[in-house]
Design an enzyme around this catalytic site. Sequence first.
Site, mmCIF file in Angstrom:
data_model
loop_
_atom_site.group_PDB
_atom_site.id
_atom_site.type_symbol
_atom_site.label_atom_id
_atom_site.label_comp_id
_atom_site.label_asym_id
_atom_site.label_seq_id
_atom_site.Cartn_x
_atom_site.Cartn_y
_atom_site.Cartn_z
ATOM 1 N N ASP A 219 4.063 0.942 -3.136
ATOM 2 C CA ASP A 219 4.037 0.695 -1.915
ATOM 3 C C ASP A 219 5.561 1.064 -1.314
ATOM 4 O OD1 ASP A 219 3.181 -1.628 -0.261
ATOM 5 O OD2 ASP A 219 5.089 -2.432 -0.448
ATOM 6 N N GLU A 281 2.142 5.381 -1.215
ATOM 7 C CA GLU A 281 2.086 4.870 0.423
ATOM 8 C C GLU A 281 3.332 5.576 1.251
ATOM 9 O OE1 GLU A 281 1.647 1.128 3.222
ATOM 10 O OE2 GLU A 281 3.317 1.231 1.819
HETATM 11 C C1 NOJ Z 1 2.402 -2.005 2.692
HETATM 12 C C2 NOJ Z 1 1.276 -2.674 2.122
HETATM 13 O O1 NOJ Z 1 0.112 -2.129 2.128
HETATM 14 C C3 NOJ Z 1 1.555 -4.030 2.975
HETATM 15 O O2 NOJ Z 1 0.140 -4.903 3.063
HETATM 16 C C4 NOJ Z 1 2.616 -4.703 2.849
HETATM 17 O O3 NOJ Z 1 2.707 -6.092 3.872
HETATM 18 C C5 NOJ Z 1 3.867 -3.984 3.160
HETATM 19 N N1 NOJ Z 1 3.651 -2.573 2.366
HETATM 20 C C6 NOJ Z 1 5.148 -4.504 2.613
HETATM 21 O O4 NOJ Z 1 5.133 -4.850 1.150
#
Ligand code: NOJ
Length: 567
Positions: A219, A281
């Site tokens: 993440d 990500e």
């Molecule tokens: C990216 C995640 O995909 C999202 O759902 C989340 O709110 C944020 N990061 C914070 O962790």
Amino acid sequence: MAAHLITRTDPATSATWWRTAVVYQIYPRSFADSTGDGIGDINGIRSRIGYLADLGVDAIWISPWYPSPMKDAGYDVSDFRDIDPVFGTLDDAQSLLDEAHAAGIRVLIDIVPNHVSDAHPWFRAALAAGPGSPQRARFVFRDGRGATGDLPPNDWMSTFGGSAWTRTLNPDGTPGQWYLHLFTPHQPDVNWACQDVVADFEATLRFWFDRGVDGFRIDVAHGLVKDEALADIGAMAFPLPDDTAAGIDHPHWDRPGVHDIYRSWRTIADSYDPPRIFVGEVWVGRPHRLAAYVRPDELHTAFNFEFLNAAWMPTRLRAVIDATLSTHAEVGAPSTWVLENHDVPRVVSRDARPQERLSSKIEIDELLRLPADFDLGRRRARAHALVLLGLPGVAYVYEGQELGLPEVEDLPASAIQDPVFFQTRGLSRGRDGCRVPIPWTGDPDGYGFQPAHAEAAPWLPQPAQWADLSVEAQQDDPTSTLNLYRRALRLRTSLPELRDGDFAWVEGAGFAFRRGEDIECRVNFDAAPVALPQDAEVLVASDVLVDGMLPTDTAVWIRRDRAATGD
Ligand code: NOJ
């Protein structure tokens, strides 16, 4: 542009599965609820492994399942080495891993290394221990600005709206220091300059790798390292200033130090047999910045959001595909292709909008206010799927994408749970429209998401018209979106060209690319139907062909038999 040579996978070993995989994202709250409490869970996932195997996916990625106060649907983790009771137990997780593996499906889970929950024992200890303590050094605490310290330490903004700083109270009730949170105030950022943080996340990796997890989705992978000076951002563009400018120096996104973290993580993943893998990500907005994360000693893959953000227009798609393939080839990494996830409006609903009005900067709410033609959106999304699955590298499919689910755009405000809605004081409706529990059967009472006579309704209300989109309704319909995905995934498995055949554009044929020698993906973006080559054998089409012609907004995969026509 020249053909792109694709790195061959070695059929003799399974160690390179991740270079060509189709990965199915499970948002556990919304996939299958085995207990009837309205929230999906691990045993629900276990009950659907047959469905996933039949769909033909190589792996699943499960969004966070850890103990959490659920202020951001589990992305606020209070213990990375356990399971939240709402999802099940560690034993359930182990059973899921074993059963998925037995079905030939690998399992990726989410790790959230930028922040923890404010209920995490570390954050509680930091509040109790006070300024200057080692407990506070695990986070980013600072005194405020102004004579009484009542202004935030800098101008950084939370991604969800408002300041990225929240002031704490001292144990005696007086106003104290501020802490940094790039997301909600319930998600304090951890400090990666602190060795406790480094060691603890490495222990978490090992904990799950030891249990057989095949890899992690990371993440906010571009956000972990912050400029120690905590300089104001001022007018600096998001996410990055112009790439050509020397010395890009955003104080909290894409800082060079993140790469050291991933080099160290890579050695841990490589120490396992078979090696474990990562997908980051990474929102950096430029293909070559993304490619830096997938250099040979760093992450294996990173999500390609440029493709997701590209409008359904041949010039834009071609530009993104070219830039992605060439920058990834330079570092020897496979590209990933993604059209949906739990943070963005569903592709049917994006493709239903006037495409020339879309850009990577458009906000969800702005996009959804544009006029929509949903029949067109469905048609385009099916063609979009054949482009996604026809490209070389890794394809991600988000639960419900294979059913052609649209965004739920009319959730009542009283039902919305996304913190974005609350943090923007309702100005943004947030991301819940793509998180509605998916329909398995035609029973409008939960659509088979949960057992009959469940004690609680699904955590978000499902639309009244979803029976026709359910798995049950699509299962035996050869024209359904579900069967389009199944057919395409089977072809990907059976045709080596689609896995690691080279890629080249077919010039003079509209939007068309070739995989290997003979397989082509063609899309008609013109207003009138177009003919296919005489020697084409149609392998799969996103919609019915009309008199052998390819209609507008339709895609096909064909096999050419050039020997037959002498082409
Ligand atoms: C990216 C995640 O995909 C999202 O759902 C989340 O709110 C944020 N990061 C914070 O962790």
